[in-house]
Design an enzyme around this catalytic site. Sequence first.
Site: not given
Length: 365
Positions: A231, A255
Amino acid sequence: MPTMPLRAGGPAARIAVIPGDGIGKEVTPEAVRVLRAATARSGRSIEFVEFDWGADKYLREGITLPAGAVEMLRDEFDAILFGALGDPRVPTNQHAADILLGLRFKLDLYVNARPVELLHDRLTPLRDRTERDIRLTVFRENTEGLYVGVGGFFKKGTGDEIAVQEDVNSRKGVERIIRYAFDYAERNKLRRVCMSDKSNAMTFAHDLWQRVFKEVRQEFPGIESRHLYIDTLAMELVRDPSQFDVIVTCNLFGDIISDLGAQLAGGLGLAPSGNIHPGKTSLFEPVHGSAPNIAGKGIANPLGSILTAAMLLDFLGWEPEARITREAVKSALFNNYLTSDLGGDRSTNEVGTWLTEFVAQRTKI
Ligand SMILES: NC(=O)c1ccc[n+]([C@@H]2O[C@H](COP(=O)([O-])OP(=O)(O)OC[C@H]3O[C@@H](n4cnc5c(N)ncnc54)[C@H](O)[C@@H]3O)[C@@H](O)[C@H]2O)c1
């Protein structure tokens, strides 16, 4: 940013071409034309063999990845140039799972290399950022994690339904991708490697990533290594992308973060990738999908596929051809010879022709 050469750079190569579905069928032929032009005058020979694996074949014959395909690709080809898979007529996406994930897993293509390189200042949505600030590579683990398909349903379709998807991380799998990232940094004289995980919440799987990272980085004392939770990495990439050279992370996070990176450098139409097993048959594909919303209109941007072809040339150890291919893409950007997603008014084919001619004229004998 070139990937490191993983082959010796011999005089000839055999390439399997899988255009796939949608715009994969439109952009891949342009990349093949540029590859032909780049090698035609440099004295090397490149042979292409095309395979029609995709939604049409699946709907017609019920075949996704034909029997023996993996062995044939492994034994008879140096590399695979891939377009994209995905078709609204196959809502399960079964053929894409069998073909693309099948090849990634069965050829053990454990490195997903996704370079993020700003080729022209005006392409980034970030204010006051230049080409110098956005130049990094994301290495995504490509054979494990949440993508292995281990899991199941309990009481499916009822109000009490439970769905389980396992996150598989092996010591071997984690170690080889982290080592590859450091090795890549060292060979390319890059100073910084950042490993990203979520070990504060995923206290088993990503504890393994933490321990392996601490071990492997000891082997590379000349490289500055750093850890960020995923994050925080997402925030930092947007706040100041210039702080990164190499990022290594797991399958799912790689991804997502590489799409964020692609957008920082001009969008999906420009993003290349390689699915690599060093020294073995590897697969190169643009990051974008089959884009059914624009398929058949002749407006898909072929530059992502052509930059992917440049990565394939790096993999073959054909550095001059890779360099001229990248120069051609940069030149198209500077001359605004582009498709509409980048603000131009040219067709896929016109851009491909322009690049093919650029490469044919510049390649030295
Ligand atoms: N590796 C792959 O084969 C791959 C990757 C991603 C998605 N897919 C599949 O592709 C299909 C469509 O998925 P999606 O819409 O989420 O992603 P997508 O990448 O196909 O398209 C996303 C958006 O970007 C645009 N876009 C993508 N590539 C472009 C290009 N070269 N030039 C101009 N515009 C471009 C599209 O028009 C669309 O608006 C789905 O079936 C999905 O599963 C396949």
